[in-house]
Structure formats: C-alpha cells, structure tokens
Design an enzyme around this catalytic site. Structure first.
Site, mmCIF file in Angstrom:
data_model
loop_
_atom_site.group_PDB
_atom_site.id
_atom_site.type_symbol
_atom_site.label_atom_id
_atom_site.label_comp_id
_atom_site.label_asym_id
_atom_site.label_seq_id
_atom_site.Cartn_x
_atom_site.Cartn_y
_atom_site.Cartn_z
ATOM 1 C CE LYS A 226 0.851 1.164 4.517
ATOM 2 N NZ LYS A 226 1.575 2.385 4.943
ATOM 3 N N GLY B 133 3.580 -1.535 4.230
ATOM 4 C CA GLY B 133 2.605 -2.423 4.851
ATOM 5 C C GLY B 133 2.821 -3.889 4.572
ATOM 6 C CG ASP C 202 -1.043 -0.098 8.379
ATOM 7 O OD1 ASP C 202 -1.790 0.805 8.816
ATOM 8 O OD2 ASP C 202 0.124 0.107 8.000
#
Length: 296
Positions: free
Chosen positions: A13, A102, A138
């Site tokens: 991401k 992430g 996340d």
C-alpha cells in the site's frame, strides 16, 4: 476439499497522505490517511496440514518464525475459529521491511484470507477485520478489499475512489522503525482533520505526510530520495518510511523517470489497484462478494 493455494498475493500500500490529528490517552496516535493498493506484492504459498501445526517453511532473515505475522495470523484464526487443521506457510518476500509499504500487515491479511478459505472457517469480512486488528492497525485495511479513507488508528475505513496512476517507488536503503517516528518530540500531532469529500474533490489542501519531516531528520537517506524524486512531481514518503514515491498519469512517464534513478537506490514502478488481488484467487467464495462489493 481444496488443500493448497499457491502464489497468494499480498499487495503493498501507499499512503497518498497521512495526517496525525491527535493522540489517545493510551498513547496511540489518531490518524487520517488515504490507503492506495498497488500491484507490487509478496506472495504466500499455503498448504493444509491435518496435525494442527502451523509451520513456516522458509527462513526470513531477521524474522523468527514465532514472531512472524503470518504465523501469528494463522494461530489467531485457528484459535478463534476452533480449527483442528494446521498449515505449511511459505512466504516469498518482495516488499522491503521497514519500508512503510505495509508488507508485514499485508502478509498477515493474506494469510487470514487464504486460511479462512482453506479451513472453511467461514468468517465474514467484518469478523476477519476485527481479528486482524489484534495483529496491527494496518491489517484491517488489507482485509477491507478496496482503497480506503482511514481514520482512528487506521481501522475506521470508508471506500475511496482513486486515480488509475502509475508510481515510481524508491527504497532509500534504510529501515525506519515506526516507534522512533511516533515517539519523536518534533512530530506534529495536531493537523486539522479533513473530510473524505475534501480528498475526493481535490480540495485546496496540502496533502502531506506528517511523519515525513521527522523521518528525514533522523534518516538523511530518506530526505535525499525525496529531494531527487521531487524533480519529477510531488514526491513523498509512505507510512512511517522509508520508501518514497511519486505518481504519474501513465506507464510511459513512470518508465522515463525510472531510467534516471541513480544506482544507489533500488527502484521500481507499480500500478494502482482498485481491488485486492486475492479476490480473483478466491473466486466466487471471497469475503468481499459476501460483503456486497463488486470486485473487478
């Protein structure tokens, strides 16, 4: 019964912006961010075991198996779902650790998605997201299934339409420890909150990463990468660093910049995704169809 899933994608991401708007009494920071999925991925091979053991089949430098998020995710789902089955997990890393992409959270989410399917655990998207939050802030985003405007500590998510951009990403060659950034005295913690409508309408707001100034001060390599990439557009850091990126309208423009990147940096291009690529892998039984999403 399906026993294996090979090459399960765990996408990276980018944070298109990241504002720190406050701090909770428990010390967690309140954030607002736009999460963008891209087509650069780690890949996970999963094989069901009948003996209940969770086994990581390959070594990952610096990450003991018991502390690996894929192992922890598998054990968490196993305990929550009451499954007597186990799994062999082989993780093919492509995303850098400590890069703000992430990777670890995405790996954990893909583990949950794959094993929920293989073990027939039957958890919904909302249930998996709640479980994933125990592994990291996340993780729920990667279980959400699409790009998102996030608030809270990152777990309050709303769908977000984003441009079909290409990105050039630079790895500055350092790992940035997230706690060092969030604990810094210099960190701005009072950015005025924005609305999702502001982002969608491209309002005249400086879409910045509040963590970037601190990271650049602590790690000059990050600052150098941003300064170089800023020649070609609005370059910024993703997450708490260290990777930096710049958006381009088409692949040709990204390729042109990629050819100019100095050899001291690892660099690559990535395309924006609108949906999590595991949807295609899981087909008609994926959790996002159950949630009523149309996944292209």
């Amino acid at each position: 019964m399906i026993r294996t899933l090979k090459q399960c994608p765990a996408p990276a991401k980018l944070n298109l912006f990241l504002h720190v708007t406050g701090r909770r009494p428990d010390g967690y920071h309140l954030l607002q961010t736009a999460f963008q999925l891209i087509d650069r991925c780690d890949y996970l091979d999963v094989e069901v075991r009948d003996d209940g053991l969770i086994h990581r089949c390959n070594d990952i430098p610096g990450v003991p198996a018991d502390s690996d998020l894929i192992v922890r995710a598998a054990r968490l789902l196993q305990a929550h779902g009451g499954s007597s089955l186990g799994a062999n997990l082989t993780l093919h890393k492509q995303l850098p650790m400590g890069g703000g992409l992430g990777g670890g959270s995405s790996d954990a989410a893909t583990t949950l998605l794959a094993l929920n399917h293989l073990w027939n655990t039957g958890l919904t998207r909302a249930e998996l997201m709640q479980l994933g939050l125990q592994l990291g802030a996340d993780v729920p985003f990667f279980l959400f299934g699409e790009n998102a405007f996030a608030e809270g500590v990152g777990e309050e998510l709303q769908p977000l339409n984003t441009a079909e951009d290409w990105f050039v990403v630079l790895e500055p060659g350092v790992q940035v420890p997230t706690p060092a950034i969030f604990s810094a005295k210099e960190l701005t913690r009072g950015t005025k909150p924005v609305r999702i409508a502001d982002f969608s309408s491209d309002a005249k707001i400086h879409w910045k990463n509040d963590l970037q100034t601190v990271a650049c001060a602590l790690f000059p390599q990050v600052d150098a990468a941003i300064q170089w990439l800023s020649q070609y557009g609005q370059a910024k850091m993703t997450g708490s660093g260290a990777c930096v990126f710049c958006a381009f309208a088409d692949e040709t423009a990204a390729d042109t910049v990629l050819k100019q990147v100095p050899d001291r940096w690892t660099s690559w291009k990535a395309k924006a995704l609108s949906r999590h690529p595991m949807a295609q892998k899981l087909g008609s039984k994926n959790i996002w169809l159950e949630a009523g999403l149309t996944l292209k």
